[in-house]
Design a protein around this motif. Sequence first.
Motif, short mmCIF file in Angstrom:
data_model
loop_
_atom_site.label_atom_id
_atom_site.label_comp_id
_atom_site.label_asym_id
_atom_site.label_seq_id
_atom_site.Cartn_x
_atom_site.Cartn_y
_atom_site.Cartn_z
N GLY A 1 18.60 34.59 -42.07
CA GLY A 1 20.04 34.58 -42.20
C GLY A 1 20.71 34.56 -40.85
N LYS A 2 22.03 34.57 -40.90
CA LYS A 2 22.80 34.55 -39.67
C LYS A 2 22.93 35.96 -39.12
CE LYS A 2 25.43 30.51 -40.99
NZ LYS A 2 26.75 29.94 -41.24
N VAL A 3 22.84 36.08 -37.78
CA VAL A 3 22.97 37.37 -37.11
C VAL A 3 24.06 37.21 -36.05
CG1 VAL A 3 21.78 39.10 -35.73
CG2 VAL A 3 20.54 37.88 -37.50
N THR A 4 24.98 38.14 -36.05
CA THR A 4 26.04 38.09 -35.04
C THR A 4 25.47 38.53 -33.70
OG1 THR A 4 26.74 40.36 -35.48
CG2 THR A 4 27.79 38.62 -36.79
N ALA A 5 26.21 38.23 -32.64
CA ALA A 5 25.76 38.58 -31.29
C ALA A 5 25.64 40.10 -31.12
CB ALA A 5 26.73 38.01 -30.25
N THR A 6 26.57 40.84 -31.66
CA THR A 6 26.50 42.31 -31.52
C THR A 6 25.31 42.87 -32.31
OG1 THR A 6 28.11 42.53 -33.31
CG2 THR A 6 28.95 42.66 -31.07
N LYS A 7 25.07 42.30 -33.47
CA LYS A 7 23.93 42.75 -34.28
C LYS A 7 22.63 42.42 -33.55
CE LYS A 7 22.01 44.18 -38.15
NZ LYS A 7 21.96 45.57 -38.49
N ALA A 8 22.55 41.23 -32.94
CA ALA A 8 21.36 40.82 -32.19
C ALA A 8 21.12 41.76 -31.01
CB ALA A 8 21.48 39.38 -31.71
N ARG A 9 22.21 42.15 -30.29
CA ARG A 9 22.08 43.09 -29.17
C ARG A 9 21.56 44.43 -29.66
NH1 ARG A 9 27.37 41.53 -27.96
NH2 ARG A 9 27.32 39.66 -26.71
N SER A 10 22.06 44.86 -30.80
CA SER A 10 21.63 46.14 -31.37
C SER A 10 20.14 46.11 -31.73
CB SER A 10 22.46 46.44 -32.63
OG SER A 10 21.97 47.58 -33.28
N ILE A 11 19.71 45.02 -32.35
CA ILE A 11 18.28 44.87 -32.69
C ILE A 11 17.44 44.84 -31.42
CG2 ILE A 11 16.58 43.29 -33.71
CD1 ILE A 11 18.76 42.48 -35.74
N ALA A 12 17.90 44.11 -30.41
CA ALA A 12 17.16 44.01 -29.14
C ALA A 12 17.03 45.38 -28.48
CB ALA A 12 17.86 43.03 -28.21
N LYS A 13 18.11 46.18 -28.49
CA LYS A 13 18.05 47.52 -27.90
C LYS A 13 17.05 48.40 -28.65
CE LYS A 13 22.73 47.76 -26.03
NZ LYS A 13 24.04 48.42 -26.13
N THR A 14 17.04 48.27 -29.96
CA THR A 14 16.09 49.04 -30.77
C THR A 14 14.66 48.66 -30.41
OG1 THR A 14 17.68 49.11 -32.59
CG2 THR A 14 15.42 49.65 -33.12
N MET A 15 14.41 47.34 -30.31
CA MET A 15 13.08 46.85 -29.96
C MET A 15 12.68 47.31 -28.56
SD MET A 15 11.81 45.00 -32.39
CE MET A 15 12.27 44.14 -33.84
N LEU A 16 13.61 47.24 -27.59
CA LEU A 16 13.32 47.69 -26.23
C LEU A 16 12.98 49.18 -26.22
CD1 LEU A 16 15.99 45.79 -24.08
CD2 LEU A 16 13.50 45.57 -23.95
#
Length: 170
Positions: A1-16
């Motif tokens: 699905g589509k992911v907004t930029a803020t949602k993507a940043r949030s996921i990236a921070k979680t992964m980091l």
Amino acid sequence: GKVTATKARSIAKTMLGEVAAGNDVQAKKKLERVESDRLKKSTIQHFLDSKYEDWLLTERKSGESIIKRLKTNFEDWFNQSMSDITPWQVTSWRSKRLKAGRKATTINRDITALKAMLSKAVEWGDIPTNPLHPLKPLKVDSGGVIRFLTEDEEKNLREALSGRQKIQRE
């Protein structure tokens, strides 16, 4: 699905954060994929064809009859995952069989074959638990049928007993 930029940043921070904590994110995803594939392959048909049938034929004298019993009675469920079978589903099947005139003993034997297969799947690590473990067998009248001899049978029995007695006395 589509992911907004803020949602993507949030996921990236979680992964980091997980990587910083020493968790291997890629290995975790791979394990999830492997588990998903394993569950897809854990259908009754796949388990029966790939493992259980060979084991039955080599380890059990009645292996062929058990396989025939499973295929005859539960073929409609073969594409279903083994862990998705429910006691309610089997109880419903059992009720239909009773209404069709099948004996309780036969139905219990059929269900026992299915439960045994699922127990073997648990033992071999194909499914986590046997979903039919809590299912109880139908009550069976063990009184039997009282049968009386016909007049001919009684006559033959008495003659045989008399003949036997004469031989023993000699």
